[in-house]
Design a protein around this motif. Structure first.
Motif, PDB file in Angstrom:
ATOM      1  N   LEU A 261       0.835  -1.202   0.000  1.00 48.45           N
ATOM      2  CA  LEU A 261       0.000   0.000   0.000  1.00 48.45           C
ATOM      3  C   LEU A 261       0.871   1.253   0.000  1.00 48.45           C
ATOM      4  CD1 LEU A 261      -3.029   0.787   0.123  1.00 48.45           C
ATOM      5  CD2 LEU A 261      -2.776   0.900   2.617  1.00 48.45           C
ATOM      6  N   TRP A 264       2.270   1.717  -3.419  1.00 52.45           N
ATOM      7  CA  TRP A 264       1.246   2.137  -4.362  1.00 52.45           C
ATOM      8  C   TRP A 264       0.998   3.639  -4.309  1.00 52.45           C
ATOM      9  CZ3 TRP A 264      -1.130   1.354  -8.635  1.00 52.45           C
ATOM     10  CH2 TRP A 264      -2.312   2.038  -8.920  1.00 52.45           C
ATOM     11  N   PHE A 265       1.159   4.255  -3.147  1.00 54.87           N
ATOM     12  CA  PHE A 265       0.917   5.682  -3.040  1.00 54.87           C
ATOM     13  C   PHE A 265       1.795   6.460  -4.030  1.00 54.87           C
ATOM     14  CE2 PHE A 265      -0.281   4.830   1.617  1.00 54.87           C
ATOM     15  CZ  PHE A 265      -1.597   4.611   1.255  1.00 54.87           C
ATOM     16  N   ARG A 268       0.650   5.286  -7.985  1.00 57.86           N
ATOM     17  CA  ARG A 268      -0.643   5.793  -8.459  1.00 57.86           C
ATOM     18  C   ARG A 268      -0.498   7.120  -9.187  1.00 57.86           C
ATOM     19  NH1 ARG A 268      -3.609   8.179  -2.975  1.00 57.86           N
ATOM     20  NH2 ARG A 268      -1.965   9.679  -2.459  1.00 57.86           N
ATOM     21  N   PRO A 281      -5.922   0.192  -4.161  1.00 59.99           N
ATOM     22  CA  PRO A 281      -5.881   0.356  -2.699  1.00 59.99           C
ATOM     23  C   PRO A 281      -7.050  -0.319  -1.999  1.00 59.99           C
ATOM     24  CG  PRO A 281      -6.476   2.428  -3.749  1.00 59.99           C
ATOM     25  CD  PRO A 281      -6.042   1.508  -4.839  1.00 59.99           C
ATOM     26  N   CYS A 285      -6.447  -2.916   0.945  1.00 57.74           N
ATOM     27  CA  CYS A 285      -7.027  -2.645   2.265  1.00 57.74           C
ATOM     28  C   CYS A 285      -7.956  -3.768   2.713  1.00 57.74           C
ATOM     29  CB  CYS A 285      -7.779  -1.314   2.249  1.00 57.74           C
ATOM     30  SG  CYS A 285      -6.705   0.139   2.195  1.00 57.74           S
ATOM     31  N   TYR A 304       0.455   5.476   5.454  1.00 59.62           N
ATOM     32  CA  TYR A 304      -0.378   6.399   4.676  1.00 59.62           C
ATOM     33  C   TYR A 304      -0.079   7.848   5.045  1.00 59.62           C
ATOM     34  CZ  TYR A 304      -4.685   8.798   3.190  1.00 59.62           C
ATOM     35  OH  TYR A 304      -5.593   9.669   2.645  1.00 59.62           O
TER      36      TYR A 304
END
Length: 511
Positions: A261, A264-265, A268, A281, A285, A304
């Motif tokens: 995750l 991926w931030f 993206r 996501p 999640c 995050y």
């Protein structure tokens, strides 16, 4: 055997669906031939794992397939990330005539021997930029920590066993860090590896969601079928099965998904599809939730907010991210899932609070025991922890810092923390210096630093995981990449333009 086939069909169906859906997304970050090769390796070895009558049949097939694939993959380090958790962490001792036990072999060590070691040799021989042969202060810290672990036990064991442990430390840790700290020769290679990590997270998140929903572990029968013990089978929390896929434990799966995750931030920002930006996501999640593991849940939240704080344009991003998180959390809380999540949180909820109390007792008793042997620790310290033994008769050291301090004292803890904090600090300083001049590379650094900082939180709730050494290597590789960029400005492939998987001329595989 029929049950085994059913599980294989489910795993293959879920994985094929993810691979098909993820292909257009992945091709933004990797070469088409690499994607096809890695997907086929995953499918072939998964098929073999479910059908092989014993570990040695699987190991033989894996050796052949991985040697073949590593010579054709342009980035074998990414192949390593994809193949690491194809099977659970099953260890089987090598049978050798005249020796009781040589050492245990598992998927990670197969990969180190046939993928990472040859790659390490090629990197050392090429010595691009003079980096591969130069030992940095971080290298010395990790070597010193490894030598300390050998030294504190060596007076109580044979010289042969010390050499065996030294070899295993080398392939389990040193080679992993060396390759990932030297193989990130350009932006394409680094982003390729990060994209593979998210792809793997998507596959295992989907399997984990199915496991938790159906109450059916997909990989649970492999270890007993090969004559190994599966200690992590069918862990429950509040009546729900804790998903683990092929990670071996729900904590490991949850941590892996939290790190995916975080990666991926960054990725993206290179994805135009709104559907993909929402779906990826969401799957990660949901997979994280399916583990029913509180430590990884909180690690995901930490990564995050850390990314939003560190990434370029942090103030506006942080405020926007806080608003999005608040809205999502508010919606979830009014559903039945929200009540269950709150009830499972440490200190707030009522579910499995005995685990929280155990961790508090572990921290308190560990501190007292560390003070008895403060400098180098005590290799037999668990003999003094009878009151902390679990139902299986062992002490569960669910705190990486306590474990290092107990066995290696403050000296070992200083080396351990110095290595990880040093890698993180150097990367953070380089990322902040870059600023908004190259927002793409700054975003990569923000994701890596956020993942490592969140890992420090996770290590307080669990043991040391292989991903932490990969992250440390990637952080060091990121710093080296920026150093080369500073010397050779302007360099192709460092702009904010969309990533081309064909960009970059360095091919690490031996085609």
């Amino acid at each position: 055997m029929i049950s085994h086939i059913k599980e294989l069909i489910v795993v293959m169906a879920l994985a094929l669906a993810v691979f098909a859906a993820a292909k257009p997304l992945c091709l933004r970050f990797m070469r088409a031939e690499d994607y096809t090769l890695r997907r086929n390796v995953w499918l072939v070895l998964t098929l073999c794992a479910f059908l092989a009558p014993n570990f040695w049949v699987y190991a033989l097939v894996a050796l052949v397939v991985l040697v073949w694939a590593a010579r054709r993959d342009s980035n074998p380090a990414a192949l390593y990330l994809l193949a690491y958790a194809i099977i659970p962490p099953i260890k089987i001792y090598l049978p050798v005539v005249g020796i009781n036990q040589l050492f245990a072999l598992d998927q990670a060590r197969i990969l180190s021997l046939v993928v990472l070691l040859p790659l390490a040799y090629r990197l050392f021989a090429a010595n691009e930029g003079g980096i591969a042969r130069k030992l940095t202060p971080l290298d010395w810290l990790l070597v010193a920590y490894t030598l300390l672990q050998l030294a504190v036990v060596s007076p109580y064991e044979s010289f042969t066993n010390t050499m065996r442990r030294g070899f295993l430390f080398s392939i389990d840790t040193l080679v992993v860090y060396y390759v990932f700290s030297r193989a990130m020769v350009n932006r394409r290679v680094l982003v390729d590896a990060l994209a593979v990590f998210v792809l793997v997270g998507g596959v295992y998140a989907t399997i984990g969601i199915f496991e938790s929903f159906k109450g059916w572990l997909m990989y649970e029968q492999i270890a007993p079928g090969w004559g190994a013990i599966n200690d992590g089978s069918f862990l429950l929390r509040d009546g729900s099965l804790r998903a683990q896929a092929s990670a071996g434990h729900s904590l490991t799966l949850g941590y892996t998904l939290a790190m995916a995750l975080g990666v991926w931030f960054y990725l993206r920002s290179e994805v135009a599809s709104r559907t993909a930006r929402l779906l990826v996501p969401a799957v990660l999640c949901l997979g994280l939730y399916a583990t029913h593991s509180r430590g990884p849940w909180l690690t995901g939240v930490v990564v995050y907010f850390l990314y939003l704080f560190i990434a370029p344009g942090s103030k506006s991003q942080l405020l926007k991210g806080l608003a999005v998180f608040t809205i999502i959390a508010g919606v979830v809380l009014v559903t039945p899932f929200g009540a269950r999540i709150v009830d499972m949180l440490p200190f707030i909820g009522t579910v499995d609070q005995a685990n929280v109390i155990y961790r508090q007792r572990l921290a308190t008793e560990s501190w007292h025991l560390i003070l008895q042997n403060p400098w180098l620790g005590d290799p037999f310290v668990t003999l003094k922890m009878d009151d902390l033994k679990q139902g299986y008769g062992f002490v569960d050291l669910m705190n990486a810092y306590a474990a290092v301090g107990l066995f290696n004292g403050f000296v070992g803890l200083a080396l351990f923390l110095g290595f990880f904090f040093g890698a993180t600090g150097r990367a953070y300083a380089a990322q902040r210096k870059l600023g908004t001049a190259a927002p793409d590379l700054s975003g990569v650094g923000a994701a890596l630093v956020a993942c490592m900082l969140a890992s420090f939180f996770f290590m307080a709730t669990a043991s040391i995981d292989w991903i932490e050494y990969v992250l440390a290597g990637l952080l060091s590789g990121y710093v080296s990449l920026l150093a080369r960029r500073a010397v050779a400005m302007p360099a192709a492939g460092f702009t904010r333009s969309p990533i081309s998987p064909e960009r970059g001329s360095v091919v690490l595989g031996k085609r």
